[in-house]
Design a protein around this motif. Structure first.
Motif, PDB file in Angstrom:
ATOM      1  N   LEU A 146       0.840  -1.194   0.000  1.00 52.71           N
ATOM      2  CA  LEU A 146       0.000   0.000   0.000  1.00 52.71           C
ATOM      3  C   LEU A 146       0.879   1.249   0.000  1.00 52.71           C
ATOM      4  O   LEU A 146       0.582   2.226  -0.685  1.00 52.71           O
ATOM      5  CB  LEU A 146      -0.917  -0.007   1.230  1.00 52.71           C
ATOM      6  N   GLY A 188       3.682   1.533  -1.325  1.00 59.69           N
ATOM      7  CA  GLY A 188       4.396   1.700  -2.579  1.00 59.69           C
ATOM      8  C   GLY A 188       3.516   2.155  -3.722  1.00 59.69           C
ATOM      9  O   GLY A 188       4.006   2.530  -4.782  1.00 59.69           O
ATOM     10  N   ILE A 189       2.216   2.133  -3.502  1.00 62.60           N
ATOM     11  CA  ILE A 189       1.313   2.495  -4.594  1.00 62.60           C
ATOM     12  C   ILE A 189       1.374   3.997  -4.842  1.00 62.60           C
ATOM     13  O   ILE A 189       1.264   4.793  -3.913  1.00 62.60           O
ATOM     14  CB  ILE A 189      -0.122   2.057  -4.254  1.00 62.60           C
ATOM     15  N   PRO A 190       1.558   4.410  -6.094  1.00 66.33           N
ATOM     16  CA  PRO A 190       1.696   5.833  -6.401  1.00 66.33           C
ATOM     17  C   PRO A 190       0.442   6.617  -6.008  1.00 66.33           C
ATOM     18  O   PRO A 190      -0.663   6.085  -6.067  1.00 66.33           O
ATOM     19  CB  PRO A 190       1.863   5.860  -7.925  1.00 66.33           C
ATOM     20  N   SER A 191       0.640   7.867  -5.659  1.00 69.11           N
ATOM     21  CA  SER A 191      -0.491   8.637  -5.168  1.00 69.11           C
ATOM     22  C   SER A 191      -1.565   8.839  -6.233  1.00 69.11           C
ATOM     23  O   SER A 191      -2.740   8.940  -5.913  1.00 69.11           O
ATOM     24  CB  SER A 191      -0.024   9.979  -4.610  1.00 69.11           C
TER      25      SER A 191
END
Ligand SMILES: Nc1ncnc2c1ncn2[C@@H]1O[C@H](COP(=O)(O)OP(=O)(O)O)[C@@H](O)[C@H]1O
Ligand SMILES: [Mg+2]
Lengths: 265, 250, 401
Positions: A88, A90-93
């Motif tokens: 979570l 690491g997920i891009p904004s």
């Protein structure tokens, strides 16, 4: 080298921005195609968003951190939860933005609103809060836990009376730093709450708002009159940077203060 | 009369057999020292008596441990109740980052006691028993972190005494302390024996000789010999004990 | 009383547990929603909803793919024989060039004669291809429908054109963005890795504790600056600088993106590398020094090999940060959707595309779905990165044990 980079960025923005800052700039509505007036609605909007996301992310994140660190033994469940939390974070904004739009705005029909934006930002901060909490708990010596158990305290009593009092300065510091992070995020609010130009203050959590980072983006890239919006952009950037600076300073002061207090008590 | 006993004890950490067929019992108001080279299972054995090993995920026990004739691993036993009736002192002093007073009162508070009078009385009694009262009585509100290491260890002893245990477990309680503090702790153990039963793990053979009535020698997870301390040190019946005591290994 | 306390403990434990499941739940929900909105792209015809391609009944062409259709309407293909028909030249007819053939009076003020005229048209022009709303087809229409192949994953990933709004056939090829994203990231790494790792080494092994105490908060600050501010800074300072240095028409280039991203990835790389270097046991270092190795030799032969997995993790996380970064890149790379052939041309990355276009699309349309499909691609990138990190960490642990 790193120092030079940082100071050239900071220096440049502070130098250009400070002259724009005035009481009016901070407390007036934008005016005249955003070339005049102030940025009050953006400041207020960011305030609401930060508040909203914190209300959501702090309790859940801290509780979750306590659970994974204190309750879960080394098992597949712990590995799994850790892995998911890392994922979570690491997920891009921008993907959070997409998700927020799909879930909160469209599926749950919140529309573009403070609540949709806050929840999206809250989810984005969640892994940070969890990590902060876990790190803080990790720094509590095991001998204290054992000492407490040996006196017949239950797990919850040990956490409540021994571990948290030791860990809380670090938790609080981490939380404050995450506020800085949230107030600067743009991508997640693009499609969930942010308004391009809305010269009034929100009256409920279902309203759209302007927000500082998005406002800066708008001013920097799509103003109708670049020459005239530039100063406004400098001013907004200055305010954003100031928030980050203030928050970092606050966090380090607090870390020192509270750290001392726990030791001396 | 027997205060505590271990019968046919086997302990595993995962696949590793850490204790093998241990049988041992402890008389009331006696001090028993557990000695042996490091890694031989002394701490593991000691921690069986307040179920501290339960916190380790791959720990497995076979056999029976009784304290005051109660099987403490029986199904209906509440672990926190057991731990309340048995005090433990650790190698490194581990006072909580609270005031001296709150450290001693901790065991009572987690037990739901909040009455000021009871707390005051218990704190005073325990600190006196731990021979610390005179040194800290004017500073009970001071942080426990601010006193010396030796004082901290005595505070931890007082903390353990406050819940009025019948048995006190000590795992190398003096090994992190300077000689003067160590002497104080030894003196204290001598005093405490009058009221409590003590099992103490120690690395220091002289210390075992000075303070204990009985000594158990562990080697590679086995209890090699268990006897009166005098006898063990002067005339051990096992060659391995002899070798260890005379410093030929370990 | 005791019972009551037990129940409370159990209850609180349950609350704690449910909190800790939220992250996992969120990840799963993200996957579900991205796919729910994005996957539809691959089952749909590339045509707008309710629009159809019609040709005369006499025309033997039954099916066309998106590329052929596009070429036809761009007048790159002007003869039916090239797409499997007779040797006749193609006549284009779309809703937007109706007025070339019929006056407004003929169609009626409310287009009430539209359908009738459509029917006429296909009879009069047997070589025509019509792109019209299915609602404007009259009863007994003299043409037949041309099937258009659905958009395939292959077209999406490897398609070289991204014209999401072109008529009648939009193209959703993201290859240029994949290349653009990778190039910007690569450039950022070329800047951030040497700089970041040497700073980390300096901080962990060389710097005086006082200098370190200054550097630490500086880096923390750097990581706290919002990405729009970086973007703004890049737009005002770096973009014009690049433009002047290389005498370019526009300064918004891959290079500008790389520089900004490089700066932004620095804190991640420095912090994690430094932590990794610090975990080297003092005893190991002393052993090396005792054997007569210099500090530098110790660093290169003992400390760095020991921290290898930590340093790799730092680099991979740096990549993650760079790939996903949106706003700063959006502001400085110029947003041209062509495949960049050098570092000095504009490009656009996956996240920047989503950010720039999602605001303008209609909910549930093809373009909307395409942007969510882009989100899926981005998400897959990050999953791969996370798995790699996990893998590197574990292999590091194993080799040390
Ligand atoms: N948590 C644990 N997991 C696995 N093995 C352990 C654990 N604790 C102790 N051991 C092993 O059990 C043996 C006995 O340990 P311990 O009782 O601590 O020895 P001592 O106190 O005599 O030095 C040692 O070989 C040790 O490695
Ligand atoms: Mg031990």
């Amino acid at each position: 080298m790193v120092v030079i980079i940082l100071f050239s960025i900071l220096g440049f923005i502070i130098y250009r921005g400070i002259s724009v800052i005035s009481w009016d700039f901070l407390t007036k509505m934008p005016d005249d195609g955003m070339t005049k007036g102030g940025i009050l609605p953006a400041i207020v909007g960011t305030g609401y968003l930060v508040l909203g996301s914190m209300i959501f992310a702090f309790p859940i994140g801290v509780l979750s951190g306590i659970y994974t660190h204190e309750y879960l033994k080394d098992s597949w469940l712990k590995t799994f939860i850790r892995f998911m939390t890392n994922n979570l974070s690491g997920i891009p904004s921008i993907v959070f933005g997409l998700f927020g739009m799909a879930l909160f705005v469209n599926y749950l029909k919140f529309g573009d609103s403070i609540i949709a934006g806050s929840l999206t930002l809250g989810l984005l901060t969640l892994p940070v809060v969890i990590r902060t909490t876990e790190e803080a708990l990790k720094s509590v010596e095991d001998s204290l836990r054992l000492g407490s158990y040996a006196l017949g305290a239950t797990k919850l009593q040990t956490i409540h009376r021994v571990i948290l009092p030791v860990a809380y300065p670090n938790i609080i510091t981490g939380l404050i730093l995450s506020i800085g992070r949230v107030s600067g995020e743009t991508a997640p609010i693009l499609f969930t709450v942010a308004a391009y130009f809305l010269p009034k203050l929100p009256s409920s959590i279902h309203d759209q708002v302007m927000a500082l980072p998005y406002h800066l983006y708008v001013l920097a890239t799509s103003g109708t009159n670049m020459e005239k919006t530039r100063p406004m952009a400098y001013g907004t950037a200055f305010v954003l940077i100031s928030i980050v600076l203030i928050i970092n300073t606050l966090a380090s002061i607090l870390r020192r203060r509270l750290g001392k207090k726990v030791k001396m008590n | 009369m027997i205060q505590a006993s271990a019968k046919n004890i086997n302990v595993w950490y995962g696949d590793f057999l850490a204790l093998k067929e241990i049988n041992m019992s402890f008389e009331p108001n006696s001090v028993t020292a557990l000695i042996g080279p490091s890694g031989c299972g002394k701490s593991t054995f000691l921690r069986l008596f307040n179920r501290m090993n339960d916190l380790i995920s791959n720990f497995k026990l076979e056999g029976k441990i009784t304290v005051n004739d109660k099987d403490i691993y029986a199904k209906d036993v509440k672990i926190d109740e057991i731990r309340k009736s048995i005090g433990m002192v650790f190698q490194k002093p581990n006072p909580f980052p609270k005031s001296i007073y709150e450290n001693v009162a901790y065991g009572l508070r987690v037990n739901g006691v909040n009455d000021r009078r009871t707390l005051d009385e218990t704190v005073e009694r325990s600190l006196k028993q731990a021979a610390l009262w005179d040194e800290v009585k004017d500073n009970l509100k001071k942080s426990a972190m601010s006193i010396s290491g030796g004082q901290q260890q005595r505070l931890c002893i007082a903390r353990a005494l406050a819940v009025e245990p019948s048995l006190i477990l000590m795992d190398e309680p003096a090994s992190a302390l300077d000689p003067i503090s160590t002497a104080k702790i030894e003196e204290l153990i001598f005093e405490l024996k009058k009221e409590f039963t003590i099992i103490i793990v120690t690395h220091n053979l002289q210390q075992a000789g000075r303070i204990s009535d009985y000594t158990g020698f562990f080697y590679l997870g086995e209890l090699i010999e268990h006897d009166k301390t005098q006898k063990m040190f002067l005339n051990p019946s096992q060659e391995r004990t002899q070798n260890y005591i005379t410093g030929r290994f370990g | 009383m005791k019972k009551f306390r037990k129940i409370i403990e159990k209850f609180i434990e349950a609350v704690l547990f449910s909190s800790s499941t939220i992250t996992s739940l969120t990840v799963i929900l993200i996957i579900i929603f991205l796919f729910k909105e994005g996957i539809g792209l691959f089952k749909s015809s590339p045509l707008e909803k309710n629009y159809v391609i019609e040709v005369s009944k006499k025309n033997p062409v039954k099916e066309l793919n998106a590329t052929q259709l596009k070429a036809i309407f761009n007048q790159d293909i002007t003869n039916w024989s090239l797409v499997g028909g007779n040797n006749d030249s193609i006549i284009l007819f779309t809703t937007s060039n109706i007025t070339d053939y019929y006056s407004e009076e003929e169609l009626g003020s409310n287009l009430e004669h539209l359908n009738e005229k459509m029917g006429e048209f296909i009879i009069q022009h047997p070589n025509a291809i019509m792109y019209i709303s299915s609602k404007s087809l009259p009863v007994g229409f003299g043409g037949h429908n041309v099937k258009v192949k659905d958009i395939s994953v292959n077209d999406f990933i490897f398609g070289k054109q991204w014209y999401p709004t072109s008529e009648p056939i939009p193209s959703y090829g993201i290859w240029p963005m994949i290349i653009g994203t990778l190039m910007v990231t690569l450039g950022a790494l070329l800047i951030a890795i040497p700089l970041g790792i040497s700073t980390a080494i300096f901080m962990a092994e060389v710097a005086h504790i006082r200098i370190r105490n200054v550097l630490k908060p500086v880096i923390e600050l750097l990581s706290g600056i919002p990405s729009v501010v970086f973007g703004f800074f890049g737009l005002i300072i770096i973009v014009p600088m690049i433009q002047q240095t290389f005498h370019l028409v526009v300064g918004e280039t891959v290079l500008a993106g790389s520089i900004i991203l490089g700066i932004m990835a620095l804190p991640t790389i420095i912090t994690i590398t430094e932590d990794a270097l610090r975990t080297t046991p003092q005893s190991l270092k002393e052993a090396s020094l005792a054997l007569g190795a210099t500090r530098w030799q110790t660093l290169v032969r003992v400390v760095i090999p020991y921290s290898k997995s930590g340093i790799s993790t730092a680099i991979i996380l740096g990549i993650g940060r760079a790939i996903g970064e949106t706003m700063a890149v959006l502001m400085v790379t110029g947003n041209a959707s062509n495949i960049p052939h050098s570092f000095l041309v504009p490009t656009r990355t996956i996240p920047a595309t989503i950010a720039a276009e999602l605001g303008e699309v209609s909910y549930g349309g093809l373009h909307f779905k395409a942007l969510f499909a882009l989100g899926i691609v981005l998400f897959l990138f990050t999953i791969i990165i996370n798995l790699t990190v996990e893998f590197v960490k574990n292999s590091g642990k194993r080799s040390r044990a």
